[in-house]
Design a protein around this motif. Structure first.
Motif, PDB file in Angstrom:
ATOM      1  N   LYS A  44      -2.263  -1.156 -14.517  1.00 25.08           N
ATOM      2  CA  LYS A  44      -2.910  -0.703 -13.277  1.00 25.08           C
ATOM      3  C   LYS A  44      -2.503   0.719 -12.934  1.00 25.08           C
ATOM      4  CE  LYS A  44      -3.673  -5.100 -10.967  1.00 25.08           C
ATOM      5  NZ  LYS A  44      -3.344  -5.911  -9.783  1.00 25.08           N
ATOM      6  N   ALA A  45      -1.238   1.066 -13.190  1.00 29.13           N
ATOM      7  CA  ALA A  45      -0.780   2.435 -12.916  1.00 29.13           C
ATOM      8  C   ALA A  45      -1.520   3.433 -13.804  1.00 29.13           C
ATOM      9  CB  ALA A  45       0.724   2.541 -13.125  1.00 29.13           C
ATOM     10  N   SER A  48      -5.151   3.762 -12.573  1.00 27.47           N
ATOM     11  CA  SER A  48      -5.315   4.610 -11.391  1.00 27.47           C
ATOM     12  C   SER A  48      -5.179   6.086 -11.754  1.00 27.47           C
ATOM     13  CB  SER A  48      -4.313   4.224 -10.306  1.00 27.47           C
ATOM     14  OG  SER A  48      -3.011   4.574 -10.693  1.00 27.47           O
ATOM     15  N   SER A 114      10.237   4.078  -7.504  1.00 23.51           N
ATOM     16  CA  SER A 114       8.959   3.397  -7.275  1.00 23.51           C
ATOM     17  C   SER A 114       9.165   2.064  -6.574  1.00 23.51           C
ATOM     18  CB  SER A 114       8.233   3.162  -8.592  1.00 23.51           C
ATOM     19  OG  SER A 114       7.946   4.368  -9.217  1.00 23.51           O
ATOM     20  N   SER A 118       7.940   0.615  -2.714  1.00 17.77           N
ATOM     21  CA  SER A 118       6.909  -0.416  -2.834  1.00 17.77           C
ATOM     22  C   SER A 118       6.876  -1.366  -1.641  1.00 17.77           C
ATOM     23  CB  SER A 118       7.081  -1.204  -4.130  1.00 17.77           C
ATOM     24  OG  SER A 118       8.263  -1.951  -4.077  1.00 17.77           O
ATOM     25  N   SER A 121       3.268  -0.100  -0.104  1.00 19.73           N
ATOM     26  CA  SER A 121       2.117  -0.194  -1.010  1.00 19.73           C
ATOM     27  C   SER A 121       2.563  -0.832  -2.322  1.00 19.73           C
ATOM     28  CB  SER A 121       1.531   1.202  -1.243  1.00 19.73           C
ATOM     29  OG  SER A 121       2.484   2.048  -1.819  1.00 19.73           O
ATOM     30  N   TRP A 124       2.445  -0.596  -8.598  1.00 20.07           N
ATOM     31  CA  TRP A 124       1.678   0.184  -9.567  1.00 20.07           C
ATOM     32  C   TRP A 124       1.167   1.485  -8.957  1.00 20.07           C
ATOM     33  CZ3 TRP A 124      -3.370   1.091  -8.273  1.00 20.07           C
ATOM     34  CH2 TRP A 124      -3.961   0.219  -7.361  1.00 20.07           C
ATOM     35  N   LYS A 125       0.847   1.448  -7.663  1.00 19.13           N
ATOM     36  CA  LYS A 125       0.373   2.668  -7.003  1.00 19.13           C
ATOM     37  C   LYS A 125       1.509   3.675  -6.878  1.00 19.13           C
ATOM     38  CE  LYS A 125      -2.808   2.086  -4.014  1.00 19.13           C
ATOM     39  NZ  LYS A 125      -3.601   1.759  -2.806  1.00 19.13           N
ATOM     40  N   ASN A 126       2.691   3.193  -6.493  1.00 21.61           N
ATOM     41  CA  ASN A 126       3.847   4.080  -6.382  1.00 21.61           C
ATOM     42  C   ASN A 126       4.271   4.617  -7.745  1.00 21.61           C
ATOM     43  OD1 ASN A 126       4.028   3.767  -3.607  1.00 21.61           O
ATOM     44  ND2 ASN A 126       5.266   1.927  -3.825  1.00 21.61           N
ATOM     45  N   SER A 128       2.319   5.166 -10.332  1.00 25.90           N
ATOM     46  CA  SER A 128       1.375   6.209 -10.753  1.00 25.90           C
ATOM     47  C   SER A 128       1.608   7.506  -9.992  1.00 25.90           C
ATOM     48  CB  SER A 128      -0.064   5.733 -10.584  1.00 25.90           C
ATOM     49  OG  SER A 128      -0.370   5.530  -9.220  1.00 25.90           O
ATOM     50  N   LYS A 129       1.949   7.408  -8.699  1.00 29.94           N
ATOM     51  CA  LYS A 129       2.249   8.618  -7.912  1.00 29.94           C
ATOM     52  C   LYS A 129       3.494   9.317  -8.434  1.00 29.94           C
ATOM     53  CE  LYS A 129       0.280   7.027  -3.551  1.00 29.94           C
ATOM     54  NZ  LYS A 129       0.618   6.582  -2.177  1.00 29.94           N
TER      55      LYS A 129
END
Length: 165
Positions: A44-45, A48, A114, A118, A121, A124-126, A128-129
């Motif tokens: 998912k990371a 995104s 990350s 978390s 959020s 996986w979003k963290n 990727s950021k």
């Protein structure tokens, strides 16, 4: 009734599981033997990143990992047991870290940051950021690495470097 099969399925990064760096990232991301969950988080990371920067997800991943890789570590010198020599300050001893160990430390610090973020959020979003920030030589992990290098350089007169395996 609308079928869910009409929706586009996201592209999975299936061919990259044989890559040793991806395997290492999955192994360090895995908790309690849940490999499929770790693979889904990394997938998912990367998805995104691929949505924001088409075709550049793996490039961002590799740049991010290589920018957080640690070369130099610092440890505290143990204090003397005699009472005469009371030092009120800590002595830091720099040491050179082997490339594999430095890569592991960098990935672990990236995952730690990350996971700490978390709460608000998904992981996986963290992740990727953080990978995106690290690929641009920005972010919390890269700042920690530079501050550690600065501390090691300021104390380099204390020890001759030796490689730790």
């Amino acid at each position: 009734m609308v079928s869910s099969y009409n929706q586009e399925k996201p592209i999975k990064f299936l061919g990259i599981k044989s890559d040793p760096l991806i395997k290492k990232m999955i192994n360090l991301l895995m908790r309690n033997g849940k490999r499929s969950k770790a693979e889904n988080v990394l997938n998912k990371a990367l998805q995104s990143l691929d949505n924001d920067y088409p075709g550049r997800a793996l490039h961002i991943f590799y740049l991010g990992i290589l920018s957080v890789k640690q070369d130099i570590g610092v440890r505290l010198k143990p204090k003397a047991k005699t009472r005469r020599n009371k030092q009120s300050f800590n002595i830091y001893l720099p040491r050179i870290i082997s490339p594999i160990c430095g890569l592991n430390l960098g990935i672990r610090s990236l995952l730690k940051v990350s996971r700490e973020q978390s709460i608000t959020s998904p992981l996986w979003k963290n992740l990727s950021k953080e990978l995106l920030k690290a690929s641009q030589n920005k972010g919390e992990v890269v700042d920690k690495r530079y501050s550690l290098n600065k501390l090691a350089i300021s104390n380099k007169r204390r020890i001759h470097f030796g490689v730790r395996y």
